[in-house]
Design a protein around this motif. Structure first.
Motif, PDB file in Angstrom:
ATOM      1  N   GLN A   3       8.102   0.280   4.250  1.00 54.78           N
ATOM      2  CA  GLN A   3       9.413   0.252   4.330  1.00 54.78           C
ATOM      3  C   GLN A   3      10.144   0.884   3.698  1.00 54.78           C
ATOM      4  O   GLN A   3      10.855   0.869   2.987  1.00 54.78           O
ATOM      5  CB  GLN A   3       9.771  -1.132   4.533  1.00 54.78           C
ATOM      6  N   GLN A   4      10.121   2.249   3.981  1.00 51.93           N
ATOM      7  CA  GLN A   4      10.396   3.760   2.948  1.00 51.93           C
ATOM      8  C   GLN A   4      10.513   3.494   2.104  1.00 51.93           C
ATOM      9  O   GLN A   4      11.155   4.375   1.384  1.00 51.93           O
ATOM     10  CB  GLN A   4      12.245   3.489   3.457  1.00 51.93           C
ATOM     11  N   GLU A   5       9.681   2.911   1.260  1.00 51.59           N
ATOM     12  CA  GLU A   5       9.400   2.612  -0.713  1.00 51.59           C
ATOM     13  C   GLU A   5       7.711   3.590  -0.622  1.00 51.59           C
ATOM     14  O   GLU A   5       7.140   2.969   0.149  1.00 51.59           O
ATOM     15  CB  GLU A   5       9.113   1.331  -1.067  1.00 51.59           C
ATOM     16  N   ARG A   6       7.914   4.405  -1.446  1.00 55.86           N
ATOM     17  CA  ARG A   6       6.766   5.356  -1.881  1.00 55.86           C
ATOM     18  C   ARG A   6       5.836   5.065  -2.550  1.00 55.86           C
ATOM     19  O   ARG A   6       6.075   4.517  -3.724  1.00 55.86           O
ATOM     20  CB  ARG A   6       7.620   6.764  -2.093  1.00 55.86           C
ATOM     21  N   LEU A   7       4.673   4.322  -1.980  1.00 54.46           N
ATOM     22  CA  LEU A   7       4.031   3.748  -3.081  1.00 54.46           C
ATOM     23  C   LEU A   7       3.232   4.403  -4.517  1.00 54.46           C
ATOM     24  O   LEU A   7       2.539   4.068  -5.038  1.00 54.46           O
ATOM     25  CB  LEU A   7       3.351   1.834  -2.158  1.00 54.46           C
ATOM     26  N   SER A  40      -1.130   0.515   2.967  1.00 56.66           N
ATOM     27  CA  SER A  40       0.324   0.084   2.129  1.00 56.66           C
ATOM     28  C   SER A  40       0.515  -1.275   1.845  1.00 56.66           C
ATOM     29  O   SER A  40       1.148  -1.844   1.564  1.00 56.66           O
ATOM     30  CB  SER A  40       1.364   1.272   2.268  1.00 56.66           C
ATOM     31  N   ILE A  41       0.595  -1.882   3.766  1.00 57.32           N
ATOM     32  CA  ILE A  41       1.260  -3.355   3.403  1.00 57.32           C
ATOM     33  C   ILE A  41       0.359  -3.638   2.306  1.00 57.32           C
ATOM     34  O   ILE A  41       0.572  -4.897   1.504  1.00 57.32           O
ATOM     35  CB  ILE A  41       0.959  -3.494   4.699  1.00 57.32           C
TER      36      ILE A  41
END
Length: 437
Positions: free
Chosen positions: A137-141, A171-172
């Motif tokens: 959701q647009q957050e770079r992990l 990512s999720i």
């Protein structure tokens, strides 16, 4: 006489072969996604992600890197490598993928103008490499990086597509696991707050909770219990005396032996602690009830509050009973000095099968004999010419020879930070408030 068939099945065309291959790859990605998203333990999740990548992509090495709030650069969380040598990634490739949100493929890294043959590419003989960002959701992990050493053209565009396809569910899953980890830490912090409340009230037995917790975990580990159970035992040890919150101060803080009536008041704490946890809506706390309720039961049935006997006492209570008694015997009190650990171990040995579960008692004895619990005992290094008592839990900490005033140390038992200070030519430990320098 030869008869020609009326019909001959056509051979599959190249497009049909490609379609079948595409379907197989999609099925493989779907299966990998199912495996990845089914894991909630963040430590196990990293391994699952990399295992699925290696099952679908011909990589020699793989690294999963994540962003940490306290650090400006990505931190390596998991490495999978076909080599026993220390693994190093191409930071040039990783940074490009992470900072620009770009899926990177290079078939010959040393000759790729985008990377100017970075130092790690040359020193590690990195040939083919791929790296994709982990985004939720647009957050770079973070990023997933794979490479081959000495093999150019090892990856093709379809491999990059697979890696991108696996990065999305990864990512999720990582974000969900991080959230669960935060909830778990919040749960643990609540228990630690309760434990600290007990320690503040019962200042004559400061450190008892922490030492009993670590003794209990050592016993359980020696008994071969799995890591998941050890984590529960750690939490159970922390709250085993929570019922003391219901004991009057005059009894709890009496600087001497208790009268019979006072002892009866003290004996309510297992039941009160169990009630406190049972009344809470959290099922996680319900699992800790046995540590509170049964840690004063005796193997011969003469304990309290339930007077259970033998293996009718839940194993959680039998383990903590041994740990609790050993710490009570070896710790100092205002009205008496703690027993020498050898004498206390002798008492544990003598009371196997009567007061204590034999298996739990033997496990503690073995841990002591092998030196596994030396640094947990209150008297650890007490006679050392350069040691201090932890101001949080009273455990003695041996100082290194080059220790100087203002050095910060971590207690091996309660894990609190303390600062070395000196007064009247004597060293002591000062409580270090979180966030203080």
């Amino acid at each position: 006489m030869c008869i020609k068939p009326f019909f001959q099945a056509p051979q599959p065309s190249a497009s049909e072969d490609q379609l079948r291959e595409t379907q197989e790859r999609l099925q493989a990605v779907y299966a990998a996604n199912e495996i990845i998203t089914s894991e909630q333990d963040i430590n196990k999740l990293f391994a699952r992600v990399m295992d699925q990548i290696f099952a679908l992509i011909p990589a020699h090495n793989g690294v999963l890197l994540l962003k940490h709030k306290d650090k400006s650069e990505l931190v390596t969380e998991y490495v999978k490598s076909g080599s026993s040598e220390e693994m190093a990634v191409s930071s040039t490739i990783v940074n490009r993928a992470y900072e620009q949100g770009e899926a990177v493929l290079t078939v010959d890294a040393a000759d790729d103008s985008r990377f100017d043959a970075g130092a790690s590419i040359i020193s590690q003989n990195i040939a083919s490499a791929m790296c994709v960002p982990l985004t939720h959701q647009q957050e770079r992990l973070g990023a997933i990086y794979v490479d081959t050493r000495g093999t150019t053209n090892a990856f093709v565009e379809s491999d990059l597509e697979l890696l991108v396809a696996l990065a999305a569910p990864s990512s999720i899953a990582i974000k969900n696991a991080q959230f669960l980890q935060q909830l778990e830490q919040g749960y643990k912090d609540q228990l630690l707050t309760l434990a600290n409340a007990i320690e503040l009230r019962d200042h004559y037995t400061v450190g008892h909770t922490w030492r009993v917790t670590h003794f209990s975990v050592a016993i359980a580990r020696e008994l071969g219990m799995p890591e998941e159970k050890l984590e529960e035992i750690h939490m159970g040890g922390i709250v085993h005396d929570i019922g003391k919150l219901a004991v009057p101060d005059a009894v709890l803080n009496k600087p001497g032996p208790l009268t019979d009536d006072e002892y009866e008041l003290m004996k309510v704490h297992p039941d009160k602690g169990a009630q406190l946890l049972q009344d809470n809506a959290s099922e996680r706390l319900h699992a800790l009830v046995p540590y509170c309720l049964y840690h004063h039961e005796r193997y011969d049935g003469n304990g309290y509050p339930c007077k259970l006997k033998g293996e009718d006492i839940p194993i959680e209570g039998r383990i903590v009973a041994v740990a609790d008694t050993f710490d009570a015997m070896t710790s100092n009190r205002p009205y008496r000095k703690g027993l020498d650990p050898e004498i206390a171990i002798g008492e544990i040995e003598k009371n196997k099968g009567t007061q204590f579960d034999p298996a739990a008692a033997d496990a503690l004895i073995k841990c002591y004999r092998e030196g596994q619990i030396d640094n947990i005992m209150q008297t650890y290094r007490e006679t050392d010419s350069k040691s201090i008592a932890c101001p949080f839990c009273s455990t003695h900490i041996s100082l290194p020879k080059d220790a100087t005033v203002s050095d910060v140390f971590e207690c091996a038992v309660c894990r609190k930070k303390i600062r070395l200070e000196e007064k009247n030519e004597a060293y002591y430990g000062e409580r270090l408030i979180e966030g203080a320098s």
